[in-house]
Design a protein around this motif. Structure first.
Motif, PDB file in Angstrom:
ATOM      1  N   LYS B 126       0.885  -1.177   0.000  1.00  0.00           N
ATOM      2  CA  LYS B 126       0.000   0.000   0.000  1.00  0.00           C
ATOM      3  C   LYS B 126       0.910   1.211   0.000  1.00  0.00           C
ATOM      4  O   LYS B 126       1.663   1.432   0.937  1.00  0.00           O
ATOM      5  CB  LYS B 126      -0.877  -0.016   1.253  1.00  0.00           C
ATOM      6  CG  LYS B 126      -0.060  -0.465   2.464  1.00  0.00           C
ATOM      7  CD  LYS B 126      -0.791  -0.452   3.751  1.00  0.00           C
ATOM      8  CE  LYS B 126       0.165  -0.982   4.812  1.00  0.00           C
ATOM      9  NZ  LYS B 126      -0.294  -0.919   6.128  1.00  0.00           N
ATOM     10  N   PHE B 127       0.821   1.966  -1.062  1.00  0.00           N
ATOM     11  CA  PHE B 127       1.814   3.019  -1.231  1.00  0.00           C
ATOM     12  C   PHE B 127       1.171   4.392  -1.125  1.00  0.00           C
ATOM     13  O   PHE B 127       0.234   4.705  -1.854  1.00  0.00           O
ATOM     14  CB  PHE B 127       2.500   2.851  -2.588  1.00  0.00           C
ATOM     15  CG  PHE B 127       3.594   3.840  -2.809  1.00  0.00           C
ATOM     16  CD1 PHE B 127       4.871   3.571  -2.352  1.00  0.00           C
ATOM     17  CD2 PHE B 127       3.345   5.037  -3.459  1.00  0.00           C
ATOM     18  CE1 PHE B 127       5.883   4.481  -2.560  1.00  0.00           C
ATOM     19  CE2 PHE B 127       4.357   5.947  -3.653  1.00  0.00           C
ATOM     20  CZ  PHE B 127       5.629   5.667  -3.206  1.00  0.00           C
ATOM     21  N   THR B 128       1.630   5.193  -0.175  1.00  0.00           N
ATOM     22  CA  THR B 128       1.305   6.624  -0.193  1.00  0.00           C
ATOM     23  C   THR B 128       2.629   7.377  -0.127  1.00  0.00           C
ATOM     24  O   THR B 128       3.581   6.900   0.493  1.00  0.00           O
ATOM     25  CB  THR B 128       0.426   7.057   0.990  1.00  0.00           C
ATOM     26  OG1 THR B 128       1.169   6.817   2.197  1.00  0.00           O
ATOM     27  CG2 THR B 128      -0.881   6.305   1.043  1.00  0.00           C
ATOM     28  N   VAL B 129       2.654   8.546  -0.790  1.00  0.00           N
ATOM     29  CA  VAL B 129       3.920   9.282  -0.871  1.00  0.00           C
ATOM     30  C   VAL B 129       4.423   9.646   0.514  1.00  0.00           C
ATOM     31  O   VAL B 129       5.582   9.416   0.880  1.00  0.00           O
ATOM     32  CB  VAL B 129       3.740  10.546  -1.731  1.00  0.00           C
ATOM     33  CG1 VAL B 129       5.043  11.340  -1.760  1.00  0.00           C
ATOM     34  CG2 VAL B 129       3.331  10.157  -3.129  1.00  0.00           C
ATOM     35  N   LEU B 130       3.507  10.200   1.335  1.00  0.00           N
ATOM     36  CA  LEU B 130       3.913  10.675   2.653  1.00  0.00           C
ATOM     37  C   LEU B 130       4.380   9.514   3.532  1.00  0.00           C
ATOM     38  O   LEU B 130       5.407   9.589   4.199  1.00  0.00           O
ATOM     39  CB  LEU B 130       2.742  11.405   3.322  1.00  0.00           C
ATOM     40  CG  LEU B 130       3.145  12.607   4.151  1.00  0.00           C
ATOM     41  CD1 LEU B 130       3.831  13.656   3.290  1.00  0.00           C
ATOM     42  CD2 LEU B 130       1.920  13.206   4.842  1.00  0.00           C
ATOM     43  N   GLY B 131       3.611   8.428   3.457  1.00  0.00           N
ATOM     44  CA  GLY B 131       3.969   7.257   4.245  1.00  0.00           C
ATOM     45  C   GLY B 131       5.324   6.716   3.841  1.00  0.00           C
ATOM     46  O   GLY B 131       6.148   6.378   4.685  1.00  0.00           O
ATOM     47  N   PHE B 132       5.563   6.681   2.533  1.00  0.00           N
ATOM     48  CA  PHE B 132       6.840   6.154   2.057  1.00  0.00           C
ATOM     49  C   PHE B 132       7.984   7.058   2.488  1.00  0.00           C
ATOM     50  O   PHE B 132       9.017   6.594   2.960  1.00  0.00           O
ATOM     51  CB  PHE B 132       6.805   6.023   0.528  1.00  0.00           C
ATOM     52  CG  PHE B 132       7.998   5.306  -0.017  1.00  0.00           C
ATOM     53  CD1 PHE B 132       8.136   3.935   0.173  1.00  0.00           C
ATOM     54  CD2 PHE B 132       8.981   5.999  -0.710  1.00  0.00           C
ATOM     55  CE1 PHE B 132       9.236   3.268  -0.310  1.00  0.00           C
ATOM     56  CE2 PHE B 132      10.090   5.326  -1.196  1.00  0.00           C
ATOM     57  CZ  PHE B 132      10.213   3.965  -0.997  1.00  0.00           C
ATOM     58  N   LEU B 133       7.756   8.376   2.366  1.00  0.00           N
ATOM     59  CA  LEU B 133       8.793   9.333   2.749  1.00  0.00           C
ATOM     60  C   LEU B 133       9.163   9.160   4.216  1.00  0.00           C
ATOM     61  O   LEU B 133      10.332   9.100   4.579  1.00  0.00           O
ATOM     62  CB  LEU B 133       8.278  10.756   2.506  1.00  0.00           C
ATOM     63  CG  LEU B 133       9.286  11.681   1.839  1.00  0.00           C
ATOM     64  CD1 LEU B 133       9.368  11.369   0.364  1.00  0.00           C
ATOM     65  CD2 LEU B 133       8.909  13.116   2.089  1.00  0.00           C
TER      66      LEU B 133
END
Lengths: 349, 386, 492
Positions: B126-133
């Motif tokens: 499950k990919f979100t930009v903020l989460g990944f950052l």
């Protein structure tokens, strides 16, 4: 029962009326061991306050009247000869911790309640503008020597102007969770970083060495803890009561003081006790914000380390002992609340 | 009900005039209650935290000197930080680096592999930009710390104040949690004297940390402290806590635990007592073993509380300063010096720039650790439990 | 009881003084002087008592506030530099004054001294008068306590093993080894040959400088032990300092097991309990040995100038070379002594921003404490923390014998002080801006790491050199060199 392992016996759930003898022995011996571990250092401090210098320096002695002759010299030193200083520090500590706690708990629980019940949605851009204009003001004061009053006024004016001018170009908003996190994160900062700026701040308004300065500082330093604990607590209170009160026409403020706070007695008691302990024991900030008139007890403890003349263990022990007494009394009075109050957000389920 | 209460409280004699006034006042309050509730806290925090925060940020990027009529500030960019991380203070902050030993490589690369695997799993699931950052920041700090330990501790060299602080936080808080939970569990049993134990176990928290420091210095004194006959009897008369780096660190953790276990204990005890009895009883009727009952029923119930209390404790533990300062003054060498103490020492020698820089590094490490802890463990748990 | 006695003594002295100098002196009714110093009874208590006398004489109110020692310098500097100015007088280590003078915070006192008939500056020992009270040739401080380190030993134990007081560090080790393990206080337990505090962030760096001085400084007080005064290159990365480090560590072998965590207070506790054969300390041990808590060592202590060295630093090569007429012009019997004025002693300084009348009252009070009539009594009492700094204190045993010294010990103690104080090769403490950073941070930290076995002595001195260079560059090399020269009395 014999085939049960030790682990199983230890994890025996609470409601079973009687415990097997073996479990009982293990449980009580562990509890008594921990009691000894907790009490021994305190006992040692207590008897040290009755020891003479020779008794302390020439090796350990344990039992008053048997091992050594207790003497009241340290107590006399603090409460007869220097009683003015001791009393001053003691009253300062009491005044400061009481008022700081009251202020912190009042403001903190109001904010916590608001965050638990009201939706806030400040615009992200506005906050950014605010921070940037503040930084500009600080740079102006710190580097270019602008008068701080002027700089603050200009920064605030610029802030409002920019919000009006740019406000419609951005829409991203923050939620209650972000505000909560921001408030709580203030606790992360180590006091050593903020002490010099805070000192300068109070100096510029002439409040150094006053109770007010220390009370305000302690109140703010402990605010995150209050907000955190009380937020969880308010969240756990069923909202129906408040809703019905509001249907009856009560204002939010009334609802808060008449309905919510009485329901949160336990949480308030526990939070109060915790904040009071933290304020009562704080050292570094008090050291810097006081010179003589507002000195508190922890400074008196530190002062008993006379450097080249060694640590005056006996005097220091007296100070520690008299510092413990009021908090222990408070804890015993509040103890029936502590257990319930320290629940935090446990009742969510 | 509430109306009666207010008029009684206000105690106003002429009812009519006061009624309109009161109504208008309470209407005004009602309209502004949103702001009224939160403004005092926001204003106070802004004044007392934001100003010092920004002021010390400026100090961290400059060389500041106190002199007559104020102070002089000179911007030096990242000098203060690079001195700690790459320059002459590197041994102090990070540790003395040595060529990484085989063990160090295994550990460092192991951590790197684990972290990459974890990131990969997240990115594919499950990919979100903020989460990944956020996860990238957490991951790079973890890898950085792993290699720091690999190049210092695992290669036979001492680590610096960062390592010491992490030791206090993770080992100290871990021990405190386990013992605190154990004590809370014991006290939640149907035993006599529960109130007595509860009050006694709570006492250490009420003693000023400075006092605790001095009290434990007396405890640890092997020549004239209370345990000196015991040490001599065991044959360790010459052994001293304060001269061996690991013994000194452990000794500080012991004092820290003595003071803070009460906090964890009292909170967890409350949580344990709040576990609904009928759940447990139902499970017992179903024939669940007591271990199953603890891990399947009790534990999930207390997890949210445990997470919150540990988060508070971890934040405070990162700031540990009084105990090492009083018990060992950071010695032997720099073995027991925490980052907060590092900052305090720099500050005492008037090196305000270094002091603020260290404090900011501490802030960074604390924030990343706490946010990771909160987002990855607490939030994850909460979701798992619904 | 002791406290009552102190009070009584103070009052009696006050009575005498008012009888001698009637209210003629000055009238300071309504003037308040706020003094900040370290916590009592040491230093502070006597100021309080003398303050009461001063109030009775002149009407000026003396308020003494106290903050923990570790925080004192920061506190004073912050108060004065930010313009808070709630403090009029600081009584602190004279070495700290340089930084304050550099910031223009202290009031120059030469004008006051010129109008003062009672202070009798010539009676103050030359080191304190010329080096300690002055910064750049101008007097800023009034001494209330004279500090430098000496070696104390147990005369009874030394006699028992049939040895002489050590003159060099090698001899020190031999004597310490011979003393170690003997029961020195009759409690049946083995005691220690040598007690030298080694705790980090305490006073250890003074001890190491005391040891290094004898290896480094040969050509008189103007020579200096820290830097080359022209280039500000540290004179520390060499065999002499490394040797001092080794010696310092080696003494731990004959010390208490916990020595690494002992500060001077712990050491003095052991000395007073009679558990140390030899100890390095300031002047306090003398009066402390006649204190009631020092019953175990009463009339058993002896004092001698700090041990010296037969090998000294050759600055060109950084190696140790044997002492001869050219390398050690000030040597006695081939041994180079260099007694180190550690800390410099407690001294009073006046805030330049205080009101003129307050400044005058503050000066008069400091002068009053410093005058022979008062200080000659104060220095004989152990609890005051004041050590001798006037010739009249050193040449006159009467006060000391009155205070409880035996004549023999009074002569021995004062002799050792005089040997040190009047030594042409006395070493000056570091008195330049950043002094606290040079010694209290860098030197202290590397010393602690060396003692803990983290680094070797060579690495330690190399690290110190690098650290010092960094601080010097930070403060500005030129200005530091000028300040260092001034502190050594080089005025070309």
């Amino acid at each position: 029962m014999a085939e049960r392992t030790l682990m199983e016996r230890l994890f025996e759930p609470a409601q079973i009326g009687h415990m097997p003898v073996g479990t009982k022995i293990v449980v009580y011996s562990l509890l008594l061991f921990w009691t000894a571990f907790v009490l021994f250092p305190i006992y040692w401090v207590f008897i040290t306050s009755f020891k003479s210098a020779v008794d302390v320096n020439s090796g350990p002695v344990y039992l008053p009247f048997i091992d050594f002759k207790p003497s009241l010299h340290a107590w006399k030193e603090l409460f007869v000869f220097d009683w003015e200083d001791t009393l001053k520090a003691y009253t300062n500590s009491i005044i400061i911790s009481l008022f700081a706690t009251a202020l912190s708990v009042l403001i903190g629980s109001m904010a916590a309640y608001a965050l638990a019940r009201i939706e806030y949605a400040p615009k992200f851009g506005s906050i950014l503008i605010f921070v940037l204009s503040m930084i500009a003001a600080f740079v102006g004061v710190g580097v270019y020597g602008v008068d701080w009053r002027l700089a603050c006024a200009v920064a605030v004016a610029v802030f409002f102007f920019l919000i009006k001018a740019l406000g419609r170009f951005y829409a991203a908003r923050l939620g209650n969770g972000d505000i909560l996190f921001w408030m709580i994160s203030q606790r992360i900062l180590a006091p050593v970083v903020v002490v010099v700026p805070i000192y300068m701040m109070f100096q510029s308004v002439g409040l150094l060495d006053t109770h007010l300065a220390i009370i305000l500082t302690y109140a703010v330093v402990n605010l995150p803890i209050v907000i955190w604990l009380m937020y969880d607590f308010f969240k756990s209170i069923p909202i129906e009561l408040e809703e019905s009160a509001q249907l009856d026409g009560a204002t939010r403020l009334l609802t808060f003081f008449d309905i919510v706070l009485p329901l949160s007695k336990a949480g308030l008691a526990a939070t109060t006790l915790l904040v009071m302990i933290l304020a009562w024991n704080e050292y570094l900030l008090a050291l810097f914000l006081s010179t003589s008139k507002a000195q508190t007890m922890p400074i008196l403890v530190a002062a008993m380390n006379a450097g080249e003349r060694g640590i005056l263990w006996w005097n220091m022990s007296v100070v520690i002992v008299v510092m413990i007494i009021p908090v222990v009394v408070m804890a015993i009075i509040l103890q029936r609340f502590i257990a319930k109050g320290m629940l935090l957000g446990a009742v969510k389920g | 009900m509430s109306d009666n209460a207010t008029s009684a409280r206000a105690g106003i004699s002429s009812p009519e005039a006061s009624l309109t006034l009161r109504v208008r006042f309470s209407e005004w309050i009602d309209r502004h209650s949103r702001q009224l509730f939160i403004t005092p806290a926001v204003v106070m925090i802004l004044i007392f935290s934001i100003f010092p925060l920004v002021a010390s940020l400026i100090i961290a990027f400059s060389r500041i000197r106190l002199r007559g009529g104020g102070y002089s500030v000179r911007f030096v960019g990242f000098d203060n930080f690079s001195k700690q991380i790459f320059g002459s203070e590197q041994f102090h902050f990070l540790g003395t680096f040595a060529p990484i030993s085989a063990l160090g490589w295994v550990f460092g690369l192991g951590v790197l592999g684990l972290v990459l695997f974890w990131l990969f799993k997240y990115a594919t699931a499950k990919f979100t930009v903020l989460g990944f950052l956020g996860r990238v920041i957490t991951a790079s700090m973890a890898v950085g710390l792993a290699f720091m330990f690999a190049a210092t501790l695992l290669s036979g060299k001492p680590f610096g104040t960062l390592g010491t602080t992490l030791f206090y936080v993770f080992v100290g808080c871990g021990i405190q949690f386990l013992i605190g939970l154990g004590l809370a569990f014991l006290c939640s049993q149907p035993i006599r004297g529960r109130n007595f134990f509860r009050v006694v176990f709570f006492i250490p928290m009420m003693i000023t940390p400075i006092g605790v420091g001095y009290a434990f210095r007396m405890m640890a004194d092997t020549t004239k402290g209370p345990f000196s006959p015991l040490w001599k009897w065991v044959g360790w008369g010459d052994f001293t806590w304060a001269t061996d780096p690991w013994a000194a660190r452990i000794f500080i953790v012991v004092a820290d635990s003595w003071q803070w276990i009460p906090f964890i204990f009292i909170v967890l005890l409350a949580a344990l007592e709040n576990v609904p009895r009928d759940f447990v009883e139902a499970a017992q009727v179903d024939g669940a073993s007591s271990r199953e009952i603890f891990f399947d029923i009790t534990w999930p119930q207390i997890v949210p509380v445990a997470a919150t209390v540990m988060l508070i404790r971890v934040i405070e533990a990162f700031k540990i300063v009084d105990l090492p300062n009083i018990m060992t003054s950071g010695g032997p060498g720099i073995a027991t010096e925490s980052m907060s103490l590092h900052s305090l020492f720099a500050w005492r020698s008037l090196d305000l720039g270094q002091s603020s820089a260290v404090a900011y590094l501490l802030l960074f490490v604390t924030v990343v650790t706490c946010v990771s802890f909160f987002n990855l463990i607490v939030v994850g748990r909460m979701r798992a439990n619904g | 009881m002791k406290h009552l006695f102190k009070k009584a003594l103070g009052l009696a002295a006050a009575g005498c003084m008012t009888a001698i100098m009637p209210a003629s002196a000055q009238d300071y009714n309504g003037v308040e002087v706020n003094i900040l110093t370290r916590p009592g009874p040491v230093i502070a208590q006597r100021l309080v008592e003398r303050g009461e006398e001063f109030t009775a004489m002149t009407g000026a109110k003396i308020n003494v506030a106290e903050v923990p020692f570790a925080e004192l310098f920061q506190k004073l500097l912050t108060d004065w530099a930010t313009g808070t100015n709630s403090i009029d007088v600081g009584v602190f280590a004279s070495g700290w004054a340089v930084e304050m003078v550099d910031g223009g915070l202290l009031e120059p006192l030469d004008g006051y001294i010129a109008n003062d008939t009672k202070i009798d500056m010539d009676d103050i020992a030359p080191y304190f008068r010329e080096f300690n009270q002055k910064i750049g040739g101008e007097t800023y401080l009034i001494t209330v306590d004279g500090d430098f380190q000496m070696l104390y030993y147990r005369r009874d134990i030394l006699e028992e093993i049939g040895m002489e007081p050590p003159r060099t560090w090698d001899e020190y080790m031999t004597v310490a080894a011979a003393m170690h393990g003997k029961d020195m206080n009759g409690d049946g337990e083995a005691d220690y040959g040598s007690c030298i505090f080694k705790k980090r962030n305490a006073q250890s760096y003074f001890a190491i400088m005391s040891m290094a001085a004898g290896f480094v400084q040969t050509k008189g007080t103007g020579h200096g032990i820290f830097f080359d005064p022209e280039t500000m290159t540290p004179k520390v990365n060499n065999e002499a300092w490394a040797k001092a480090f080794e010696v310092y560590k080696a003494t731990g072998e004959f010390g208490p097991p916990e020595e690494l965590n002992h500060d001077i207070g712990d050491t003095r506790g052991l000395v007073q309990a009679g558990r140390c054969g030899m100890v390095i300390d300031w002047g306090d041990i003398g009066p402390l040995s006649i204190d009631e808590s020092g019953a175990a060592i009463k009339d058993k202590m002896g004092a001698v100038i700090m041990p010296g060295s037969t090998e000294v630093l050759d600055e060109a090569t950084g190696k140790l070379v044997a002492c001869d007429a050219t390398t050690c012009p000030n040597a006695t019997d081939g041994i180079n002594y260099s007694p180190f004025a550690a800390f410099g002693g407690w001294a009073g300084a006046i805030n330049a921003k205080s009101d003129d009348q307050v400044k005058q009252a503050a000066y008069d009070f400091l002068s009053y404490v410093n005058q022979a009539a008062q200080s000659n009594v104060d220095v004989t009492m152990g609890w005051t923390g004041y050590n001798p700094y006037r010739n009249s204190q050193l040449n006159n045993t009467e006060n000391w014998i009155n205070a409880g010294f035996s004549e023999e010990f009074a002569l021995n103690y004062l002799g050792a002080i005089k040997d040190s104080l009047n030594h042409p090769n006395m070493a000056s403490d570091i008195r330049i801006p950043g002094a606290q950073q040079y010694t209290g941070v860098v030197l202290d930290r590397e010393l602690a790491r060396f003692l803990a076995g983290e680094i070797t002595s060579q690495e330690a001195v190399a690290n110190i050199e690098a650290g010092w260079e960094e601080i010097t560059d930070d403060f500005g090399r030129e200005s530091q060199a000028t300040m260092y020269k001034l502190s050594l009395g080089i005025t070309n």
